[in-house]
Structures are given as C-alpha cells and as structure tokens.
Enzyme design. Sequence first.
Site, PDB file in Angstrom:
ATOM      1  CE  LYS A   1      -3.433   2.488   2.817  1.00 17.04           C
ATOM      2  NZ  LYS A   1      -4.117   2.557   4.122  1.00 17.04           N
TER       3      LYS A   1
ATOM      4  CG  ASP B   1     -12.390   6.678  10.414  1.00 15.02           C
ATOM      5  OD1 ASP B   1     -13.587   6.370  10.500  1.00 15.02           O
ATOM      6  OD2 ASP B   1     -11.910   7.270   9.430  1.00 15.02           O
TER       7      ASP B   1
END
Length: 406
Positions: free
Chosen positions: A140, A268
């Site tokens: 990523k 989150d």
Amino acid sequence: MSVPTTGPSKLKKKHIRVKHQKVKLFRANEPLLSVFMWGVNHTINELSHVSIPVMLLPDDFRAYSKLKVDNHLFNKENMPSHFKVKEYCPLVFRNLRDRFAIDDLDYKESLTRSQPIPDDSSGKSGAKFYQSYDRLFILKTLTSEEVERMHSFLKHYHPYIVERHGKTLLPQYLGMYRLTVDGIEHYLVATRNVFSNHLNIHRKYDLKGSTVDREASEKELEKELPTLKDNDFLKQGVRIDIGEAAKEKLLETLTADVEFLTKLHLMDYSLLLGVHECGRGEAEAEAARARPPDADTDRDTDSDSDTDNRHADGPRGFGRQTSLRYEGIIPELDIYAIPSQEGAPKKEIYFVALIDVLTHYGVKKQAAKAAKTVKYGSNVDGISTCDPEQYGKRFIEFVAKAIEGN
C-alpha cells in the site's frame, strides 16, 4: 653466484577477459515496482549478514538503511538507472516477520520473483494497492505523514505483538520503504494479505459499526467484487455463522486489539470481512478443471505481464482450488480464516481482520464529528466520527451482534 641470462625473458601473454558481475534486473511495467523489487532483494540479502539481536533497542525504531544507485548498465525500459532505496527500521520489521512466522527468503521470493499486481482496492485516501504475484502480501502506498504515524505506532505495536505472541487481528506490518524514482519519493508498506491465496472471495465488506453514509457507492457496485459497507451488510441480513466457541475466541482477540487502539487514541478502523461460499467455490473449481489447458487463466509466475488472473478480489483463475478439503486445512493455510460451524445453513469460510488502524483522533477528526453532528443531529449515534472510546465500544457491539453463536 649469479645466474647467467641469455637475453630478456619472454613471457607468454594470456589475454584475460574481465567478467562483469551480472546485474539482476527486475522487470515490471512500472519503474516504481522495478525499483521496489530490486530494493527488497537487496535489503533482505543485506539483512542476512546481520546477527539477530537478543532484544530490540530504542535506536532500532529510528534506524534505517539507505542506498543510492547510479548504474548506466541498466536497461532504462526495465529499470531506472538512477534511484534510491530506503528501508525503515529493518531490524524491527525483521523481528515482526519472525513473530508472524514469515521467513525472510519466502518474503523476498514472493515480492521479487514476479512483479506485484495492481489492485483496485482504493479508498478515500487515494492510496494505491498491489498484491504480490502469489497473493500472499499486500503493498500500500503511504503519504509522508502516514510514515511518521507508522514510526510512532511501531513503538507500541511491536511490544503488543510480542505480548500477544503474534495473536492479533491487527494488520501484520512486514516492511516499510521509501523509493526515490525520477526525483519523486514514494512510500510503501507491506502487510500480509487478509484473504486467501487459493480460495476466492465472493463477498467483501468494510465494517465500522456506523450507519450514517455507510453504503457502497454506485461506482463501487459496478466492480466485479465491490467492497460493501455497514448498511449493505445489515440490509442483506448477513450473519457470521461460526458457533459459540469460535465467537468467544474471535471476540477476545478483537476486544484486546480494540483496547490497544483506544489507548493510543486511534479510531476510524474497519473490520475487513471476506466471505468464501464453499458450494460456489466447488462449482467454480469444477468448471476450471473442465476447461481445456489452453484456456487456463493461470499464468507463468515468471511472466513479465502486468496482470495475473489469480486475483484475490474476484472469481477468476480458480484452477488452484481443485479438491481441497476445507476442514482441518483452512487454519493451517489461512491464518485469518474461520469456517462456518457444523450444521450452518450455508457452508462458508470467513476471513476477518482489522484494517486502517492509524487514524488519530485529533483536531481534524473532532472537527469532522462536529460537522456531522450539525448535519445529522447530536442524538445520532451512527456517525463514524466519534471519540476512540465510543468508537471502540460501538464497533465491538456491532461485530458481536453480527456473529452467530449457538
């Protein structure tokens, strides 16, 4: 006594050809991936000469290895002739790979034998994702701010992994790199793939325990395997049917991880859930076996192609599943896999892990919470932005309700 000479001695000259060491090239369709493969090959080889310390020191969490390459022998179509490779905290990540039972040579092989495959799993952050050719690892891209957050996180993450003996649903961070190509800096982190490299995922969910603005977009739904969200999950009436013992074990690990994240004021994060439907998988495997050899979608792993149909995100290239027996082999092959309980209405395998765990509840998130409160009202408890304690409590409650016990 002197030895007489009859003239100058004549030596037979032998032409010696200088042998240049063959430079190993890593061919990829993107210069960034070529440099990444070269960098992983180099850093793992260098680490093999470094003795394993008895314990990590504070300096190891600030350490890095850095290399600048200027090599005009490289064919620029395959490999830039000028680039830099920086590996962050090499001993820390080597120790983590060891904790997660990942051999360095296997790690290097997965990331360098053939180029990583672009993955369309992009979120709001705009990060790019790649899979290793064998689908064992995920890459990523990060921002420089995220690299800073990773450095801060590592100091707490590593002791936690040691304390838990590697038993966690947190992302398994395996390496972090800065690659400078054409003067532009790129940052990449490597993690273990949550999903199987031999069983296809038929449904995929990103769950936060929130219901406000939590459904897949029209654009997302057009994908072959869309990432569905909380409201989609609830509308479909999905149940994670694993039985009481497995539920208790999963919730124990999940609760420990969430408490760890809450202490660091992180929120989150999501539960990534992938569902493999065994009946559908067996039918796909049967269809794959029935295809003639020249129609097989599996590629040679040494291919220079930029695509590979054995993709974790869709029901393609299913030939490798063949006739695997699910019971007994799944936990051995897939650490995130939990099979449905005996007697479940539908035979499924669930892949469950936490992702996106680095968001700090700072000024931006507090402002976002205030804005959503104005929009939806203060009594709405389904908004995703809330303080870490509230977020963690709601998250655990949501997952607990979604898991089927007895």
